[in-house]
Design a protein around this motif. Structure first.
Motif, PDB file in Angstrom:
ATOM      1  N   ALA A 299       0.778  -1.092  -0.160  1.00 49.57           N
ATOM      2  CA  ALA A 299      -0.202  -0.217   0.219  1.00 49.57           C
ATOM      3  C   ALA A 299       0.671   1.298   0.109  1.00 49.57           C
ATOM      4  O   ALA A 299       0.461   2.796   0.051  1.00 49.57           O
ATOM      5  CB  ALA A 299      -0.961  -0.497   1.099  1.00 49.57           C
ATOM      6  N   VAL A 300       1.976   1.265  -0.029  1.00 46.05           N
ATOM      7  CA  VAL A 300       2.891   1.878   0.073  1.00 46.05           C
ATOM      8  C   VAL A 300       3.279   2.765  -0.980  1.00 46.05           C
ATOM      9  O   VAL A 300       3.853   1.848  -2.929  1.00 46.05           O
ATOM     10  CB  VAL A 300       4.270   1.529   0.056  1.00 46.05           C
ATOM     11  CG1 VAL A 300       5.451   2.632  -0.420  1.00 46.05           C
ATOM     12  CG2 VAL A 300       4.862   1.437   1.447  1.00 46.05           C
ATOM     13  N   GLU A 301       2.749   4.763  -1.789  1.00 46.99           N
ATOM     14  CA  GLU A 301       1.993   4.748  -2.654  1.00 46.99           C
ATOM     15  C   GLU A 301       3.628   5.798  -3.183  1.00 46.99           C
ATOM     16  O   GLU A 301       3.805   6.294  -2.387  1.00 46.99           O
ATOM     17  CB  GLU A 301       1.206   5.534  -2.808  1.00 46.99           C
ATOM     18  CG  GLU A 301       0.773   6.488  -4.119  1.00 46.99           C
ATOM     19  CD  GLU A 301      -0.581   6.965  -3.891  1.00 46.99           C
ATOM     20  OE1 GLU A 301      -0.942   7.138  -5.329  1.00 46.99           O
ATOM     21  OE2 GLU A 301      -0.781   6.936  -2.770  1.00 46.99           O
ATOM     22  N   THR A 302       4.184   5.251  -4.008  1.00 38.45           N
ATOM     23  CA  THR A 302       5.600   5.047  -5.433  1.00 38.45           C
ATOM     24  C   THR A 302       5.446   6.705  -6.620  1.00 38.45           C
ATOM     25  O   THR A 302       3.804   6.513  -6.609  1.00 38.45           O
ATOM     26  CB  THR A 302       6.657   4.457  -5.622  1.00 38.45           C
ATOM     27  OG1 THR A 302       5.687   4.505  -7.072  1.00 38.45           O
ATOM     28  CG2 THR A 302       6.538   3.382  -4.833  1.00 38.45           C
ATOM     29  N   GLN A 303       6.175   7.648  -6.806  1.00 38.52           N
ATOM     30  CA  GLN A 303       6.302   8.084  -7.497  1.00 38.52           C
ATOM     31  C   GLN A 303       5.300   7.994  -8.658  1.00 38.52           C
ATOM     32  O   GLN A 303       3.993   8.331  -9.539  1.00 38.52           O
ATOM     33  CB  GLN A 303       7.232   8.898  -7.522  1.00 38.52           C
ATOM     34  CG  GLN A 303       7.384  10.440  -6.561  1.00 38.52           C
ATOM     35  CD  GLN A 303       6.804  10.887  -6.553  1.00 38.52           C
ATOM     36  OE1 GLN A 303       6.246  11.493  -7.485  1.00 38.52           O
ATOM     37  NE2 GLN A 303       6.607  11.315  -5.074  1.00 38.52           N
TER      38      GLN A 303
END
Length: 335
Positions: A299-303
């Motif tokens: 659920a980590v939103e990267t660029q």
């Protein structure tokens, strides 16, 4: 505008045509009698047919006590495994209403076939001086009918209580309270059906005959089918949310692909849909938990994720989706 919002349910439920469910015309207690009658009749049919099944196999299939008990145990075990299939089909593809409807037809076909094996000449084993000598075909037909019933109950058992719960909108306080009462009536219906089956129907099988003993559950199940379909215009439906196995696989894959990413200390930075209850149809958002932190990487939103208007579900999953897998893992090691 407020009047328009109050007209429809807020939990995403629809009517049979797929349109937003109108509060006044659908769900609540007006839909529940048909569901409760269906459950009562289905449980009466199931227990009425199964309670005395060992004696039937001993008398008419000419089986020993151990063999008959073993066959009934195997069949009962199958009845408790098939709900896994029914729940998967309902959640992933058909929805609860169509799953119940489809599997009820299989169920009643199995009951009808079982009744015929106990009453129709040629299908019923020939007996002389209270000793029966079934052919291999007659025995096979009994088991075919039993396992059709096991398949049928597998589609009904996991769906009916949830389908009843779908008739109450939890965002409405009065309906939320009614939902608790529904479950009281639901279990009362189960027990009424089981009580009648274990007393009246066992007596019928023992003293009147097995044709009647299996025929009555078949008729009762037909009543259950009719009851369920009569309530169709009143039901609220949750759309199927897709395969839970696919969602679990997506979380695992996304976590592994982001193995080098750091989970932010602020949980609000983890990805979650903002404009609706949940990305999973028919489900509500789940609160983030601190356990199994590795899975939070999904659920980590990267660029790269932010640049896509439609995130790749195999790279980015919602907090609810991650928590769904966490709950499965927790229940596994706690059980």
């Amino acid at each position: 505008m407020e009047e328009h919002e109050d007209k429809y349910t807020k939990d995403g439920t629809t009517d049979i045509h797929g349109n937003p469910a109108v509060k006044k015309n659908t769900g609540r207690w007006k839909a529940c009698p048909y569901i409760l009658a269906n459950e009562c009749c289905e449980r009466l049919a199931y227990y009425g047919m199964s309670t005395n099944l060992v004696n039937y196999m001993k008398k008419f299939l000419h089986q020993g006590n151990a063999q008959a008990a073993n066959n009934v145990t195997n069949w009962s075990g199958t009845c408790y495994i098939t709900p896994l299939l029914g729940a998967f089909v309902a959640d992933a593809y058909f929805g609860r209403y169509w799953t119940i409807s489809s599997f009820m037809i299989i169920y009643i076909f199995g009951l009808t076939l079982l009744t015929m094996t106990a009453s129709v000449k040629g299908l019923k084993p020939s007996c002389h001086n209270d000793v029966c000598d079934p052919t291999s075909g007659q025995t096979a037909l009994v088991f075919v009918s039993l396992y059709l019933i096991a398949l049928g109950t597998g589609g009904i058992k996991p769906c009916v209580s949830s389908f009843g719960a779908d008739q109450f909108d939890e965002s409405d306080e009065s309906e939320k309270k009614s939902k608790s009462s529904f479950f009281n009536w639901f279990y009362f219906s189960i027990n009424i059906g089981a009580l009648i089956a274990s007393s009246v129907l066992v007596w019928v099988q023992t003293n009147v005959g097995w044709g009647w003993g299996f025929g009555i559950p078949a008729v009762v199940m037909a009543i259950a089918v009719v009851s369920f379909f009569v309530g169709t215009p009143l039901y609220r439906h949750q759309k199927p949310g897709g395969s839970p196995l696919t969602r679990i696989a997506q979380v695992v894959v996304a976590s592994c692909r982001k193995i080098g990413e750091k989970v932010p200390a602020d949980e609000s930075l983890l990805y979650e849909v903002r404009d609706k209850e949940s990305a999973i149809q028919g489900s509500r958002k789940l609160e983030h938990t601190e356990e199994l932190k590795f899975l939070d990487k999904a659920a980590v939103e990267t660029q790269d994720d932010k640049m896509n208007s439609q995130p790749n579900p195999w790279r980015l999953c919602t907090v609810t989706q991650v928590e769904e897998l966490k709950s499965v893992v927790r229940s596994s090691y706690m059980g």
